[in-house]
Design an enzyme around this catalytic site. Structure first.
Site, PDB file in Angstrom:
ATOM      1  N   HIS A  45       0.830  -1.208   0.000  1.00 47.15           N
ATOM      2  CA  HIS A  45       0.000   0.000   0.000  1.00 47.15           C
ATOM      3  C   HIS A  45       0.869   1.265   0.000  1.00 47.15           C
ATOM      4  O   HIS A  45       1.995   1.251   0.497  1.00 47.15           O
ATOM      5  CB  HIS A  45      -0.918   0.004   1.234  1.00 47.15           C
ATOM      6  CG  HIS A  45      -1.876  -1.159   1.280  1.00 47.15           C
ATOM      7  ND1 HIS A  45      -1.616  -2.305   2.007  1.00 47.15           N
ATOM      8  CD2 HIS A  45      -3.075  -1.346   0.675  1.00 47.15           C
ATOM      9  CE1 HIS A  45      -2.631  -3.157   1.852  1.00 47.15           C
ATOM     10  NE2 HIS A  45      -3.523  -2.602   1.044  1.00 47.15           N
ATOM     11  N   HIS A  46       0.300   2.344  -0.529  1.00 48.34           N
ATOM     12  CA  HIS A  46       1.009   3.635  -0.571  1.00 48.34           C
ATOM     13  C   HIS A  46       1.216   4.185   0.845  1.00 48.34           C
ATOM     14  O   HIS A  46       0.269   4.233   1.638  1.00 48.34           O
ATOM     15  CB  HIS A  46       0.169   4.628  -1.403  1.00 48.34           C
ATOM     16  CG  HIS A  46       0.715   6.021  -1.440  1.00 48.34           C
ATOM     17  ND1 HIS A  46      -0.089   7.138  -1.458  1.00 48.34           N
ATOM     18  CD2 HIS A  46       1.992   6.473  -1.450  1.00 48.34           C
ATOM     19  CE1 HIS A  46       0.672   8.227  -1.485  1.00 48.34           C
ATOM     20  NE2 HIS A  46       1.937   7.861  -1.490  1.00 48.34           N
ATOM     21  N   GLY A  47       2.418   4.654   1.139  1.00 48.16           N
ATOM     22  CA  GLY A  47       2.734   5.230   2.450  1.00 48.16           C
ATOM     23  C   GLY A  47       2.254   6.671   2.536  1.00 48.16           C
ATOM     24  O   GLY A  47       3.044   7.594   2.756  1.00 48.16           O
TER      25      GLY A  47
END
Ligand code: ZLS
Ligand code: CA
Ligand code: ZN
Length: 397
Positions: free
Chosen positions: A182-184
């Site tokens: 997932h995108h941070g």
């Protein structure tokens, strides 16, 4: 200087408070703190505890968390319980709890849980600051989606932001790298207006057949932080959007090429690596097709630059493979190789046995658990790398 210097070993510290294990998000929830018990058991079974300094950090205090989070959010978080929660209270929803997805439930001991994992990341950062270790590990942290006044995507307190804030007291430039699927987004947002933190996230990005974007829906290649030239943070975020089913060779090449370019250009004096294990093949929520050693290659690559390194966990929803990966990566840090046959005297050994659980070995082939066709062509990946390197034009070391 006489050509006789012995190879320099790394001082590794392991920051772990076992009380974190006993928390449950709810039986159907994919986030299982119990994966940390499994990880610890593997680390102990291989004898890795003798190769590191072990710390049992205290929980963070509310004042320590207030360095990033809003007071009102913290006082709500510290008081809410399953018994007193009012799901129709506007504060409850506005702080990100419950809601339609119920990604962030209120469960027993929630405040304990968040202060324990945050305390561990802060203790790890402090160890790097004091030069007590070269590499500090906290597998219970890495909750990269939390915002200053919002719980999001299983994350309530952003331990990464708090740890980076500590590192910034001793470092001019900190590089944050995120290999969770997932995108941070929470870490990126927290430091969007500074050039003292560069954030780099690799993640699945795209819209599914059902029309929903993959969570959290941000992190395309053209998202590079603020666009205002007066903002110092401009160009100090790099996002690497990846499609389903990426394989070992592709990911290793992508990671090495892009991360290498960022490190050489930005020249950080400390690195934080969020090593979310949901980028593995066969993860319950993930979409990639990586094997444990390809995931570990990212840790090896970052370690090879020899900068103070904070290594933290993150996602990972197939607990036996999370434990295998983080045990392997602990060994990478201390510089040992582990035998593939799992030691037989491990508590919970059943979790690793049987063909469907990886056959009692440390490095099962996770391609066998493949559920996602590889939609990444060499051509797409080359174009992605070209664009990524171009995005580094605003960066000065
Ligand atoms: O990075 O995709 C979503 C949010 C929704 C809301 C709308 N509904 C219809 C779909 C889902 C958009 N949430 C993700 C969050 C993923 C967080 C990753 C954290 C990290 O790895 C760092 C630790 C999501 N994916 C899967 C679920 N949520 C999810 C699956 C199953 C359940 C059980 C418990 C809760 C409700 C039923 C839940 C969430
Ligand atoms: Ca990521
Ligand atoms: Zn994740």
């Amino acid at each position: 200087q006489y050509g006789l210097e012995k190879p320099r070993g790394y001082n590794v510290s392991f920051h772990y408070n076992p009380h974190v294990e006993y928390h449950h998000f709810g039986s159907s929830h994919p986030m299982k703190p119990w994966r940390l018990t499994l990880t610890k058991q593997l680390v102990l079974a291989y004898g890795l505890e003798y190769t590191m300094d072990l710390y049992e950090p205290r929980p963070a205090t509310i004042d320590e968390l207030e360095v990033f989070h809003d007071r009102e959010y913290l006082s709500f978080l510290s008081q809410v319980t399953p018994q007193n929660a009012k799901p129709d209270d506007p504060a409850y929803l506005s702080f990100g709890f419950g809601g339609e997805s119920n990604d962030c439930p209120v469960f027993d001991g929630l405040w304990n849980y968040v202060s324990i994992y945050s305390g561990a990341s802060m203790s790890a950062a402090q160890n790097l600051n004091n030069k007590q270790s070269d590499i500090a590990i906290n597998w219970s942290g890495g909750l990269h989606h939390a915002k200053k006044n919002l719980a999001s995507g299983f994350c309530y307190i952003n331990d990464i932001v708090l740890a980076i804030q500590l590192l910034l007291t001793q470092n001019q430039r900190v590089l944050y790298i995120d290999i969770d699927v997932h995108h941070g987004d929470g870490v990126e947002a927290a430091f969007e207006s500074t050039d003292r933190v560069f954030t780099l996230s690799y993640h699945k990005f795209g819209i599914d057949r059902n029309g929903y974007p993959f969570f959290p829906g941000t992190g395309n290649i053209n998202e590079m932080g603020p666009t205002d030239p007066a903002n110092r943070g401009k160009g100090h975020s790099l996002n690497i959007p990846i499609d389903d089913g990426i394989d070992d060779e592709q990911y290793k090449w992508l990671f090495k090429t892009v991360t290498g370019a960022v490190i050489e250009k930005y020249n950080p004096t400390a690195i934080v690596l969020q090593s979310g294990a949901d980028s593995l093949g066969g993860d319950r929520l993930g979409r990639f097709n990586l094997n444990i050693k390809a995931h570990g290659f990212c840790v090896e690559t970052v370690k090879s630059y020899g900068r103070p390194l904070l290594l933290i966990g993150g996602g990972g929803y197939t607990p036996r493979n999370v434990a295998r990966t983080w045990c392997h990566e602990t060994a990478v840090c201390v510089g040992t190789e582990l035998h593939n046959e799992l030691p037989t005297h491990i508590p919970y050994i059943q979790a690793f046995q049987g063909a469907e659980n990886g056959g009692g070995i440390l490095y099962p082939d996770l391609h066998n658990t493949k559920r996602h066709d590889n939609l990444n062509t060499q051509d797409n990946l080359h174009k992605l790398v070209t664009q990524a390197l171009e995005n580094l034009r605003y960066v000065e070391g």
